[in-house]
Design an enzyme around this catalytic site. Structure first.
Site, PDB file in Angstrom:
ATOM      1  N   GLY B   9       0.829  -1.203   0.000  1.00 16.13           N
ATOM      2  CA  GLY B   9       0.000   0.000   0.000  1.00 16.13           C
ATOM      3  C   GLY B   9       0.856   1.243   0.000  1.00 16.13           C
ATOM      4  O   GLY B   9       1.706   1.429   0.881  1.00 16.13           O
ATOM      5  N   GLY B  11      -0.273   4.479   0.047  1.00 15.47           N
ATOM      6  CA  GLY B  11      -0.962   5.700   0.469  1.00 15.47           C
ATOM      7  C   GLY B  11      -0.191   6.330   1.623  1.00 15.47           C
ATOM      8  O   GLY B  11       0.973   6.001   1.859  1.00 15.47           O
ATOM      9  N   ALA B  13      -0.339   6.098   4.949  1.00 13.75           N
ATOM     10  CA  ALA B  13       0.150   5.237   6.026  1.00 13.75           C
ATOM     11  C   ALA B  13       1.318   4.386   5.534  1.00 13.75           C
ATOM     12  O   ALA B  13       2.352   4.279   6.207  1.00 13.75           O
ATOM     13  CB  ALA B  13      -0.978   4.353   6.541  1.00 13.75           C
ATOM     14  N   HIS B 235     -20.649  10.456   4.424  1.00 10.86           N
ATOM     15  CA  HIS B 235     -20.302  11.887   4.399  1.00 10.86           C
ATOM     16  C   HIS B 235     -21.538  12.687   3.993  1.00 10.86           C
ATOM     17  O   HIS B 235     -22.254  12.289   3.081  1.00 10.86           O
ATOM     18  CB  HIS B 235     -19.171  12.123   3.401  1.00 10.86           C
ATOM     19  N   SER B 249     -15.935  18.631   0.057  1.00  6.24           N
ATOM     20  CA  SER B 249     -15.263  18.659   1.358  1.00  6.24           C
ATOM     21  C   SER B 249     -16.071  19.320   2.470  1.00  6.24           C
ATOM     22  O   SER B 249     -16.776  20.314   2.258  1.00  6.24           O
ATOM     23  CB  SER B 249     -13.951  19.403   1.201  1.00  6.24           C
ATOM     24  N   ARG B 284     -20.150  14.544  11.022  1.00  7.34           N
ATOM     25  CA  ARG B 284     -20.704  13.998   9.795  1.00  7.34           C
ATOM     26  C   ARG B 284     -21.935  13.123  10.013  1.00  7.34           C
ATOM     27  O   ARG B 284     -22.900  13.211   9.255  1.00  7.34           O
ATOM     28  CB  ARG B 284     -19.616  13.201   9.077  1.00  7.34           C
ATOM     29  N   HIS B 351     -18.413   7.030   2.692  1.00  7.65           N
ATOM     30  CA  HIS B 351     -17.163   7.770   2.604  1.00  7.65           C
ATOM     31  C   HIS B 351     -15.969   7.070   3.235  1.00  7.65           C
ATOM     32  O   HIS B 351     -14.883   7.061   2.670  1.00  7.65           O
ATOM     33  CB  HIS B 351     -17.375   9.129   3.277  1.00  7.65           C
ATOM     34  N   ARG B 385     -15.825   9.165  12.569  1.00  3.07           N
ATOM     35  CA  ARG B 385     -14.553   9.882  12.450  1.00  3.07           C
ATOM     36  C   ARG B 385     -14.801  11.372  12.269  1.00  3.07           C
ATOM     37  O   ARG B 385     -15.707  11.774  11.538  1.00  3.07           O
ATOM     38  CB  ARG B 385     -13.780   9.348  11.245  1.00  3.07           C
ATOM     39  N   LEU B 391      -6.342  11.865   8.010  1.00  3.68           N
ATOM     40  CA  LEU B 391      -4.971  12.068   7.533  1.00  3.68           C
ATOM     41  C   LEU B 391      -3.974  11.943   8.675  1.00  3.68           C
ATOM     42  O   LEU B 391      -2.925  11.320   8.533  1.00  3.68           O
ATOM     43  CB  LEU B 391      -4.853  13.442   6.860  1.00  3.68           C
TER      44      LEU B 391
END
Lengths: 201, 587, 248
Positions: B9, B11, B13, B235, B249, B284, B351, B385, B391
């Site tokens: 992966g 991304g 992380a 979301h 966003s 959210r 989301h 979350r 992030l």
């Protein structure tokens, strides 16, 4: 810095200095014809009687032309034009720069062989009458017109490109202003050049 | 240091863990399904949270911690969350040093904005493409280590399965080159999964098409425990579309955007009306349920459809360009209207998965040697979350998992290179056999159509409002799809560059995880965070302050439950109509 | 209103095989984009003649024009398929793989060279380490706004595709990595390695190979000010070249 960077930059520069300058001087000398046959012949003979002429011709004209031409052929070869899909103004000019390069190269070769070397390497017999006789043939006149326009366009657009490539014009506005400027150079050269050409007819 | 650590992966992380490993001189193999710069992290828009208090509002890491735990409805284990929040400011400073182009205050400090569920402005941002900017910076750092020869990148490779030794430890990976479909085995002392979320289970979501969750599903099917799967964030604002629901966003609301619909011919700002303390800045799950109520129950959606207005027409256009250009451009490009002039029309969309592979506080799964970080694990967000926390969680988890995997691999008595080659050959042969079987599938079902069906059922029944009868029916449906899966036809497309066979493989993973999500939701008879059941409208701490743990069995997931670590903040009722009370810091 | 759209797709089974063209007819729906159209082929892999065919292979991830994956040649121009709305395209819609990169299969190409180029020009900031060393350098909002425009480059390949000087005959690295050098060199810490990046740009296939066709800035979907970066670095490399020659 690699050699390729140096030679590429030098290619851009050689088109302006000395070749562009020479082109302008050349048109200026030609323009003497607009003041009459005598004037032109006097100018040419003056030119032919400056000391170390061969040195100037070799270093300021022939070597730069040969370098600019041969490296230029390589540059043209490396390009894959895509004007059919990307019809932007700059891309057109980029394309025309290469087209005019080829035309100019053919024209200059023909022109030099025909005039400068017409009677061997040390020919000094360029006179008004000689040029006039040639240009009064319609085919030659048309070819000269095409050749002149191609070289003026190539020089003017090359000047714009030089300003970018050497990092002189950076911003969009500066580049646009330079584009107007190079267009003015093209117009002036064309006016002067054609005016001189017609003086022989 | 002869060993190898493998990271799956590329991304946020994954890249962060690679950097941490390479910094220790550890050689790393990095596998990524797509070039790292195209990972789903690029889609993160709003920003990254850290209590840097540059607005002088009196923010502190304790406040950020409390907002996160409270916003997550107390389901998150508090110790790792607290550690993450405390590390957050230094994470921001680190990525800032790496050259992330964060927006600046006039004095040149990091600018911050406020996102939902937060009392203070603590979200550092780079326009409205923060995730993109972060991943580019980490990608650049990894490229530097690649240049130094410490990192080998395998981009456009996919994880198929793990190699496990006789003791059950993870000893390597079986991976596939997505161009040639070549299957290869790479021994490793430790494997880090950083493979993102499983949003594609819902088909239409804000996720990228690569987010099938296959790597996590594969680990799950090989014995890794999957935790809190039923917690899927919806979301509040995305542009409805048939191929994708494009995220708008939360920073739009954070920077002053207002949500409204017409009621009795006049604009009705229902969030401001219902939640006066937070207004448009509710978290959210709250905003999404409110929008659902307005559109589905009250039938007040824009033009009678499931849409509400998200309005920024009252904001200064220059500010919009400076802070929101990224998202506003997306809206303009895909819809054709200019949000500076016309209110945007948006609707909630799947989301983020709060759930994921179960990990301990060292980011290690229940399989020794297998670590997980980022959206593919469950640890940092509880039941919901907060915007801007994904992030920071992804990068933080990467910072933890790198060193921990390094420690683990150096503590091993037997390195992967000392193990018999037959162990690896066997694992590879198994996958080659499975692939042959996939190519031999010549039934009448189209895998993409099955996927579509799965998505429709999941969106209709396992999102905002959940009812037990519908959840059971959905599980039945998934099982039916699993039956029909056997009659898929993959056609006679050759191996080279084949996309159907890998997709069909992933579809099985999605179906398996869909059951974990659906049944996890079915069992949890309460409402908490993103998980809402009208029949059980309240949070039930007595019975359900627990982490759901799903284990794969041949007959479907087997569930067990763990208590939640609440060592710092005592659970209290979560509400956003009044200001959140201040908690005493006792830790 | 039932309406169909027609796709003419240039296909190729693998890098060595010959390419061919296949046509598809797909039912239209409002706000449809090219990716959505290709997804329909996956679900129903029939060509315009009604024959069963292999579904078209293509790359895509984010579908919102931030990842850069789905770049292809659409009606002659390089762009992202996700943001290519069918309503705005002339039909039939011609799809072809990017021509400046090796084809993998159908519309999938291998853009590895772009990432290799980023490595070549050392497009990263050299930090001492990831340990906590406090905040980074302060930056004015104006400088940040300029740099942010450059840092939005998603390595999609549009500028490479449109550049007449990027092609199999030349080694030109193309506009994208040049802009990244500008980005790194404009960062206070990145500037410490400024000369190393300039030198990388002055090697074979570097910045001097730009011929100022300026197609790059026209096709860049993220409006990265590529030509400005190129000109800025033309200046920087010129000075650097002259300076290092005199310092030899």
């Amino acid at each position: 810095m690699s050699h390729s960077y140096f030679w590429r930059k030098l290619h851009s520069l050689s088109g302006i200095l000395p070749l562009g300058i020479f082109l302008m001087v050349h048109m200026f000398i030609n323009s003497m014809a607009t003041l009459g046959q005598e004037n032109f012949n006097r100018g040419v003979s003056l030119l032919h009687n400056i000391p170390y002429l061969w040195f100037f011709e070799l270093v300021v004209i022939f070597i730069p032309i040969l370098y600019h031409a041969f490296y230029g052929i390589w540059v043209v070869y490396l390009t894959r034009n895509n004007i059919e899909n990307y019809r932007y103004f700059r891309n057109w000019l980029f394309y025309l720069q290469r087209v005019s390069a080829v035309i100019t190269l053919l024209f200059v070769t023909w022109h030099v062989i025909g005039l400068r070397f017409s009677e061997g390497v040390i020919s000094n017999n360029i006179t008004f009458e000689f040029v006039s006789a040639a240009l009064n043939q319609p085919v030659i006149l048309v070819l000269y017109l095409i050749g002149l326009l191609a070289s003026f366009g190539h020089f003017a657009n090359g000047l714009w490109s030089f300003l970018v490539s050497w990092g002189i014009t950076v911003g969009e506005q500066a580049q646009r202003t330079a584009a107007y400027g190079s267009f003015v150079v093209f117009i002036i050269l064309t006016a002067v050049g054609i005016n001189a050409l017609l003086a022989f007819i | 240091m002869s060993g190898k650590v493998t990271v799956i992966g590329g991304g946020l992380a994954g890249l962060m863990s690679v950097i941490k490993l390479a910094e220790r001189g550890q050689k790393v193999d990095l596998f990524s399904l797509v070039p790292c710069k195209r990972s789903h992290s690029v889609c993160a828009q709003g920003g990254i949270n850290a209590a840097v208090n540059t607005k002088g509002e009196g923010d502190s890491t304790w406040e950020h911690f409390d907002d996160t735990i409270y916003g997550g409805d107390f389901l998150a284990n508090q110790t790792p969350v607290k550690n993450m929040i405390e590390a957050a400011p230094s994470i921001i400073y680190l990525v800032d040093r790496m050259g992330v182009q964060f927006n600046r205050t006039p004095e040149g400090f990091l600018d911050v904005r406020r996102l939902g569920g937060a009392k203070y402005s603590r979200t550092v941002f780079a326009g409205a493409t923060t995730g993109q900017q972060l991943i580019y910076a980490l990608d650049e750092q990894v490229r530097r280590y690649e240049d130094e020869g410490l990192v080998t990148r395998y981009e456009e490779w996919e994880l198929l399965s793990l190699v496990r030794d006789d003791e059950g430890c993870c000893r390597g990976v079986v991976v596939q080159d997505m161009k040639s479909l070549d299957i290869q085995v790479f021994p490793a002392d430790a494997v880090i999964l950083a493979t993102g979320g499983p949003g594609m289970i819902y088909v239409r979501s804000t996720n990228s098409t690569i987010n099938t969750g296959f790597a996590a599903a594969s680990a799950y099917m090989q014995g890794a425990i999957y935790a809190n799967g039923e917690f899927v964030q919806i979301h509040p604002s995305a542009i409805p579309g048939r191929d994708k629901l494009r995220l708008m966003s939360e920073s739009i609301r954070g920077d002053g955007g207002r949500v409204w619909v017409y009621k009795d011919g006049k604009p009705w700002y229902f969030l401001e009306d219902w939640y006066p303390a937070y207004g448009n800045m509710v978290p959210r799950d709250i905003a999404t349920r409110a929008i659902f109520k307005v559109c589905v129950d009250m039938k007040l959606g824009v033009e009678g459809e499931n849409k509400v207005y998200l309005d920024i027409t009252h904001l200064d256009p220059h500010d919009i360009d400076r802070k929101l250009a990224g998202v506003v451009d997306i809206y303009e490009k895909f819809i054709g209207d200019d949000p500076r002039k016309v209110p945007m029309e948006t609707f909630p969309a799947v989301h983020y998965s709060m759930g994921g592979l179960w990990v301990d506080y060292n980011q290690m799964t229940n399989i020794p040697g297998l670590f997980a970080a980022g959206e593919c694990e469950y640890q940092y967000h509880g039941a919901n979350r907060l915007g801007g926390n994904s992030l920071v969680a992804a990068i933080y988890a990467g910072m933890v998992v790198g060193p921990k995997a390094f420690e683990y691999s150096n503590g091993l008595k037997q390195r992967c290179n000392d193990l018999p080659g037959s162990l690896f050959e066997r694992a590879k042969e198994e996958e080659i056999t499975k692939q042959k079987a996939l190519f031999a599938m010549q039934g009448k079902e189209n895998p993409y159509k099955l996927h579509q069906e799965l998505g429709e059922w999941m969106v209709d029944n396992v999102t905002v409002v959940r009812n037990n009868d519908r959840l059971l029916a959905t599980d039945q449906k998934i099982q039916e799809l699993m039956e029909r899966y056997k009659t898929i036809g993959v056609g006679n497309s050759p191996e080279w560059g084949n996309q159907i066979v890998p997709f069909t493989r992933r579809l099985w993973g999605m179906l398996s995880l869909a059951r974990v999500i659906t049944l996890g939701a079915y069992h949890r008879n309460e409402s908490r965070g993103a998980h809402y059941k009208p029949d059980f409208p309240d949070r039930d701490d007595e019975n359900w302050l627990k982490t759901t743990k799903a284990e794969w069995t041949a007959n479907g997931p087997h569930f067990s439950y763990d208590p939640v670590d609440t060592s710092f903040i005592k659970p209290r009722k979560r509400r956003y109509d009044v200001a959140k009370e201040v908690t005493a810091q006792n830790g | 209103m039932a309406k169909d759209i027609r796709l003419v797709i240039k296909r190729q089974a693998n890098p060595k095989s010959a390419d061919y063209v296949e046509e598809f007819v797909i039912p239209y729906f409002p706000k449809m984009n090219v990716v959505a159209a290709l997804m329909e082929i996956q679900k129903n892999p029939l060509n315009a003649k009604g024959d069963v065919t292999t579904p078209v292979a293509w790359d895509c991830n984010c579908l919102e024009e931030v990842c850069g994956a789905c770049t292809m040649v659409i009606n002659g121009q390089a762009r992202q398929a996700c943001s290519a709305l069918v309503d705005q395209l002339t039909q039939p819609i011609h799809l072809a793989p990017l021509t400046k990169f090796p084809v993998v299969r159908d519309l999938v190409v291998d853009r590895k060279v772009m990432f290799d180029n980023l490595r070549k020009v050392k497009a990263w900031i050299e930090v001492d380490g990831t340990h906590d060393m406090g905040p980074g350098p302060r930056v004015s909002p104006k400088v940040q706004e300029q740099a942010y425009r450059l840092s939005k480059c998603m390595t999609c390949g549009c500028c490479m595709e449109a550049c007449p000087n990027v092609n199999p005959k030349s080694n030109f690295i193309g506009p994208a990595p040049i802009a990244q050098v500008d980005l790194m060199n404009s960062h206070p810490t990145g500037a410490l390695q400024r000369e190393r990046r300039l030198e990388a740009l002055m090697t074979e296939g570097g910045i001097a190979d730009c011929g100022n066709a300026q197609n790059c800035i026209k096709v860049c979907p993220k409006e990265v000010p590529l030509t400005r970066s190129i000109a800025r670095l033309n200046r920087a490399t010129t000075f650097h070249g002259i300076k290092s020659w005199f310092n030899k």
